[in-house]
Design a protein around this motif. Structure first.
Motif, PDB file in Angstrom:
ATOM      1  N   VAL A 285      10.510  -5.902   0.393  1.00 38.87           N
ATOM      2  CA  VAL A 285      11.384  -5.427  -0.761  1.00 38.87           C
ATOM      3  C   VAL A 285      10.257  -5.966  -1.949  1.00 38.87           C
ATOM      4  O   VAL A 285       9.844  -5.037  -2.751  1.00 38.87           O
ATOM      5  CB  VAL A 285      12.686  -6.100  -1.041  1.00 38.87           C
ATOM      6  CG1 VAL A 285      12.908  -5.991  -2.325  1.00 38.87           C
ATOM      7  CG2 VAL A 285      13.414  -5.500   0.117  1.00 38.87           C
ATOM      8  N   LEU A 286       9.626  -7.331  -1.786  1.00 38.16           N
ATOM      9  CA  LEU A 286       8.853  -7.798  -2.907  1.00 38.16           C
ATOM     10  C   LEU A 286       7.611  -6.832  -2.932  1.00 38.16           C
ATOM     11  O   LEU A 286       7.212  -6.424  -4.001  1.00 38.16           O
ATOM     12  CB  LEU A 286       8.544  -9.335  -2.545  1.00 38.16           C
ATOM     13  CG  LEU A 286       7.494  -9.719  -3.601  1.00 38.16           C
ATOM     14  CD1 LEU A 286       7.999 -10.029  -5.066  1.00 38.16           C
ATOM     15  CD2 LEU A 286       7.041 -11.320  -3.005  1.00 38.16           C
ATOM     16  N   ALA A 287       6.904  -6.677  -1.623  1.00 41.22           N
ATOM     17  CA  ALA A 287       5.689  -5.670  -1.790  1.00 41.22           C
ATOM     18  C   ALA A 287       6.090  -4.534  -2.515  1.00 41.22           C
ATOM     19  O   ALA A 287       5.100  -3.907  -2.989  1.00 41.22           O
ATOM     20  CB  ALA A 287       5.349  -5.580  -0.333  1.00 41.22           C
ATOM     21  N   SER A 288       7.193  -3.961  -2.149  1.00 42.00           N
ATOM     22  CA  SER A 288       7.343  -2.461  -2.604  1.00 42.00           C
ATOM     23  C   SER A 288       7.810  -2.389  -3.919  1.00 42.00           C
ATOM     24  O   SER A 288       7.210  -1.472  -5.096  1.00 42.00           O
ATOM     25  CB  SER A 288       8.751  -1.787  -1.929  1.00 42.00           C
ATOM     26  OG  SER A 288       8.463  -1.865  -0.357  1.00 42.00           O
ATOM     27  N   ARG A 289       8.427  -3.400  -4.434  1.00 39.84           N
ATOM     28  CA  ARG A 289       8.589  -3.656  -5.956  1.00 39.84           C
ATOM     29  C   ARG A 289       7.523  -3.961  -6.725  1.00 39.84           C
ATOM     30  O   ARG A 289       6.885  -3.233  -7.752  1.00 39.84           O
ATOM     31  CB  ARG A 289       9.491  -4.743  -6.363  1.00 39.84           C
ATOM     32  CG  ARG A 289      11.204  -4.539  -5.858  1.00 39.84           C
ATOM     33  CD  ARG A 289      12.000  -5.522  -5.974  1.00 39.84           C
ATOM     34  NE  ARG A 289      12.295  -5.818  -7.445  1.00 39.84           N
ATOM     35  CZ  ARG A 289      12.748  -6.742  -8.119  1.00 39.84           C
ATOM     36  NH1 ARG A 289      13.185  -7.765  -7.056  1.00 39.84           N
ATOM     37  NH2 ARG A 289      13.029  -7.011  -9.049  1.00 39.84           N
ATOM     38  N   LEU A 290       6.479  -4.535  -6.143  1.00 39.48           N
ATOM     39  CA  LEU A 290       5.236  -5.150  -6.967  1.00 39.48           C
ATOM     40  C   LEU A 290       4.140  -3.898  -6.914  1.00 39.48           C
ATOM     41  O   LEU A 290       3.386  -3.575  -7.922  1.00 39.48           O
ATOM     42  CB  LEU A 290       4.638  -6.393  -6.295  1.00 39.48           C
ATOM     43  CG  LEU A 290       5.352  -7.680  -6.368  1.00 39.48           C
ATOM     44  CD1 LEU A 290       4.694  -9.022  -5.885  1.00 39.48           C
ATOM     45  CD2 LEU A 290       5.691  -7.995  -8.116  1.00 39.48           C
TER      46      LEU A 290
ATOM     47  N   VAL B 272       0.599   6.950   4.741  1.00 41.73           N
ATOM     48  CA  VAL B 272       1.390   5.545   4.958  1.00 41.73           C
ATOM     49  C   VAL B 272       2.690   5.761   5.625  1.00 41.73           C
ATOM     50  O   VAL B 272       3.744   4.759   5.153  1.00 41.73           O
ATOM     51  CB  VAL B 272       1.394   5.036   3.544  1.00 41.73           C
ATOM     52  CG1 VAL B 272       0.148   4.815   2.669  1.00 41.73           C
ATOM     53  CG2 VAL B 272       2.188   6.318   2.494  1.00 41.73           C
ATOM     54  N   GLY B 273       2.927   6.547   6.238  1.00 37.74           N
ATOM     55  CA  GLY B 273       4.195   6.669   7.169  1.00 37.74           C
ATOM     56  C   GLY B 273       4.107   5.614   8.238  1.00 37.74           C
ATOM     57  O   GLY B 273       3.171   5.446   8.856  1.00 37.74           O
ATOM     58  N   ASP B 274       5.226   5.089   8.487  1.00 41.55           N
ATOM     59  CA  ASP B 274       5.507   4.230   9.663  1.00 41.55           C
ATOM     60  C   ASP B 274       4.544   3.119   9.351  1.00 41.55           C
ATOM     61  O   ASP B 274       4.027   2.332  10.429  1.00 41.55           O
ATOM     62  CB  ASP B 274       5.351   4.701  11.123  1.00 41.55           C
ATOM     63  CG  ASP B 274       6.359   6.151  11.250  1.00 41.55           C
ATOM     64  OD1 ASP B 274       7.430   5.731  10.778  1.00 41.55           O
ATOM     65  OD2 ASP B 274       6.014   6.806  11.777  1.00 41.55           O
TER      66      ASP B 274
ATOM     67  N   VAL C 217       0.942  -1.200   0.119  1.00 41.83           N
ATOM     68  CA  VAL C 217      -0.041   0.094   0.060  1.00 41.83           C
ATOM     69  C   VAL C 217       0.770   1.386  -0.052  1.00 41.83           C
ATOM     70  O   VAL C 217       0.663   2.097  -0.947  1.00 41.83           O
ATOM     71  CB  VAL C 217      -0.881   0.095   1.427  1.00 41.83           C
ATOM     72  CG1 VAL C 217      -1.763   1.089   1.282  1.00 41.83           C
ATOM     73  CG2 VAL C 217      -2.135  -1.177   1.254  1.00 41.83           C
ATOM     74  N   ARG C 218       1.863   1.258   0.924  1.00 43.12           N
ATOM     75  CA  ARG C 218       2.867   2.340   0.979  1.00 43.12           C
ATOM     76  C   ARG C 218       3.508   2.474  -0.551  1.00 43.12           C
ATOM     77  O   ARG C 218       3.599   3.839  -0.888  1.00 43.12           O
ATOM     78  CB  ARG C 218       4.012   2.111   2.041  1.00 43.12           C
ATOM     79  CG  ARG C 218       5.164   3.063   2.036  1.00 43.12           C
ATOM     80  CD  ARG C 218       6.210   2.446   3.055  1.00 43.12           C
ATOM     81  NE  ARG C 218       7.179   3.554   3.287  1.00 43.12           N
ATOM     82  CZ  ARG C 218       8.119   3.304   2.575  1.00 43.12           C
ATOM     83  NH1 ARG C 218       8.357   2.657   1.524  1.00 43.12           N
ATOM     84  NH2 ARG C 218       9.241   4.186   2.777  1.00 43.12           N
ATOM     85  N   ALA C 219       3.896   1.584  -1.174  1.00 43.94           N
ATOM     86  CA  ALA C 219       4.366   1.853  -2.420  1.00 43.94           C
ATOM     87  C   ALA C 219       3.518   2.160  -3.461  1.00 43.94           C
ATOM     88  O   ALA C 219       4.014   3.213  -4.142  1.00 43.94           O
ATOM     89  CB  ALA C 219       5.112   0.338  -2.841  1.00 43.94           C
ATOM     90  N   VAL C 220       2.462   1.623  -3.209  1.00 47.37           N
ATOM     91  CA  VAL C 220       1.322   2.290  -4.443  1.00 47.37           C
ATOM     92  C   VAL C 220       1.387   3.776  -4.261  1.00 47.37           C
ATOM     93  O   VAL C 220       0.988   4.695  -5.147  1.00 47.37           O
ATOM     94  CB  VAL C 220       0.168   1.628  -4.172  1.00 47.37           C
ATOM     95  CG1 VAL C 220      -1.171   2.202  -4.890  1.00 47.37           C
ATOM     96  CG2 VAL C 220      -0.089   0.080  -4.769  1.00 47.37           C
ATOM     97  N   VAL C 221       1.010   4.229  -2.979  1.00 43.71           N
ATOM     98  CA  VAL C 221       0.796   5.691  -2.508  1.00 43.71           C
ATOM     99  C   VAL C 221       1.815   6.351  -3.109  1.00 43.71           C
ATOM    100  O   VAL C 221       1.568   7.555  -3.760  1.00 43.71           O
ATOM    101  CB  VAL C 221       0.262   5.837  -1.234  1.00 43.71           C
ATOM    102  CG1 VAL C 221       0.204   7.366  -0.599  1.00 43.71           C
ATOM    103  CG2 VAL C 221      -1.142   5.084  -0.753  1.00 43.71           C
ATOM    104  N   ARG C 222       2.898   6.075  -2.324  1.00 40.52           N
ATOM    105  CA  ARG C 222       4.114   7.146  -2.788  1.00 40.52           C
ATOM    106  C   ARG C 222       4.701   6.911  -4.317  1.00 40.52           C
ATOM    107  O   ARG C 222       5.238   8.048  -4.766  1.00 40.52           O
ATOM    108  CB  ARG C 222       5.461   6.436  -1.874  1.00 40.52           C
ATOM    109  CG  ARG C 222       4.819   6.788  -0.472  1.00 40.52           C
ATOM    110  CD  ARG C 222       6.062   7.149   0.430  1.00 40.52           C
ATOM    111  NE  ARG C 222       5.594   7.490   1.830  1.00 40.52           N
ATOM    112  CZ  ARG C 222       6.203   7.745   3.145  1.00 40.52           C
ATOM    113  NH1 ARG C 222       7.394   7.580   2.827  1.00 40.52           N
ATOM    114  NH2 ARG C 222       5.778   8.014   4.113  1.00 40.52           N
ATOM    115  N   LYS C 223       4.682   5.928  -4.826  1.00 39.31           N
ATOM    116  CA  LYS C 223       4.927   5.779  -6.353  1.00 39.31           C
ATOM    117  C   LYS C 223       3.892   6.633  -6.987  1.00 39.31           C
ATOM    118  O   LYS C 223       4.286   7.603  -8.090  1.00 39.31           O
ATOM    119  CB  LYS C 223       4.984   4.343  -6.715  1.00 39.31           C
ATOM    120  CG  LYS C 223       5.281   4.444  -8.239  1.00 39.31           C
ATOM    121  CD  LYS C 223       6.774   4.373  -8.723  1.00 39.31           C
ATOM    122  CE  LYS C 223       6.962   3.895  -9.881  1.00 39.31           C
ATOM    123  NZ  LYS C 223       8.191   4.217 -10.102  1.00 39.31           N
ATOM    124  N   ALA C 224       2.520   6.721  -6.985  1.00 37.14           N
ATOM    125  CA  ALA C 224       1.665   7.472  -7.389  1.00 37.14           C
ATOM    126  C   ALA C 224       1.951   9.076  -7.121  1.00 37.14           C
ATOM    127  O   ALA C 224       1.801   9.852  -8.272  1.00 37.14           O
ATOM    128  CB  ALA C 224       0.258   7.018  -7.061  1.00 37.14           C
TER     129      ALA C 224
END
Length: 319
Positions: free
Chosen positions: A262-267, A57-59, A20-27
């Motif tokens: 790492v996997l979650a962040s990449r995906l 999505v901090g912390d 979720v964090r990766a989706v939000v920050r990447k977007a």
């Protein structure tokens, strides 16, 4: 595309928050607005949707479970429920959706795709049973939780000279049982992908006992059946001092491992890229440590395949 949504659905798994964090920050990095759907597909139907910011999505990268919550939703299995969900998305101006979850979540994303709404699936389940990806988010953490339990149980099994049957999760897939059994040195591993008889279990136990072996660990995937019932059958056939441990939902919890983070962040980040590229109806995965994406409808038609070579190796090493 200006606005996207993200939801988590089905059983929670460690690493969902990292995704979720990766989706939000990447977007946000790409100047998109992001909206979180709270409570899975049930929240989608009810319109429980809120805008997410960087601080939202901090912390959370180190936390298990999902800050967006999850729920089962029978209504979303109907065309009417799916259309209600799309109406909720359009009401907020959301043009694409990232769905993080397992098989059932993918089927929901597939339904939205068939209705013409762009979705990208991200595999989040401890069961590791999603076709098209070698590993799913949460599998590694659950695996380490099980291995830790096996190690602790082996200590008491050794002290009391007992046979322990440990039932693990995995739904209809045997990945958790297979990987944990091999890593934990189990004498027998029972998975739904392989047929067995009670003699297949009892034979090696008796053989080991005759050569002086004092304890044994048997791993049972829940898709095979009840560990309690299998334990009773073993007790009746051998009269060995037998104990059963059902690990249950502890396997879903806990801080995700580095591998899962790492996997979650990449995906999660790749899912956003696909929506930006206008590629809906896709699912992301990992193969040979490289990111892949594939048609979500075609993926669901593929069977889950387990590595039978690992099962053969476990039998060879447990003599």
């Amino acid at each position: 595309m200006k606005k996207i949504g993200v939801l988590t659905s089905g059983g929670d798994s460690p690493g969902m928050n990292a995704a979720v964090r990766a989706v939000v920050r990447k977007a946000i990095f790409h100047n998109l607005e992001v909206y979180g759907v709270y409570g899975g597909y049930a929240g989608l139907i009810s319109g429980n949707i809120k805008k997410l910011e960087l601080g939202s999505v901090g912390d959370i990268i180190h936390r298990g479970g999902t800050v967006l919550y999850s729920a089962r939703c029978e209504e979303f299995k109907t065309a009417e429920g799916q259309k209600k969900g799309i109406e909720s998305l359009k009401k907020h101006g959301i043009e694409g959706l990232v769905v993080i979850g397992g098989d059932g979540s993918y089927r929901g994303a597939k339904a939205l795709t068939e209705h013409g709404f762009p979705c990208v699936g991200v595999p989040g389940t401890i069961d590791n049973d999603i076709p098209g990806t070698q590993f799913t988010i949460g599998f590694d953490t659950a695996l380490n939780t099980v291995i830790d339990a096996i190690d602790k149980i082996r200590d008491t099994a050794t002290s009391h000279e007992r046979t322990f049957i440990i039932e693990v999760m995995g739904r209809d897939a045997g990945d958790i049982a297979l990987w944990a059994g091999l890593a934990g040195g189990a004498e027998t591993i029972l998975i739904p992908e392989e047929n067995y008889t009670i003699d297949d279990i009892v034979g090696p136990l008796i053989k080991g006992h005759e050569r002086g072996k004092k304890h044994s660990i048997i791993i049972v995937a829940e898709g095979v059946g009840s560990g309690v019932e299998i334990g009773k059958q073993i007790k009746e056939a051998t009269n060995f001092d037998t104990r059963i441990s059902v690990l249950g939902h502890m396997q879903r919890g806990g801080s995700p491992t580095a591998a899962d983070r790492v996997l979650a962040s990449r995906l999660g980040a790749r899912a956003v890229e696909l929506l930006i590229e206008g590629k809906g109806g896709r699912a992301v995965g990992i193969e040979e440590n490289k990111l892949v994406d594939y048609d979500i409808i075609e993926a669901l038609a593929q069977p889950h395949v387990i590595d039978k070579g690992m099962l053969k190796l476990s039998k060879e090493l447990s003599i």
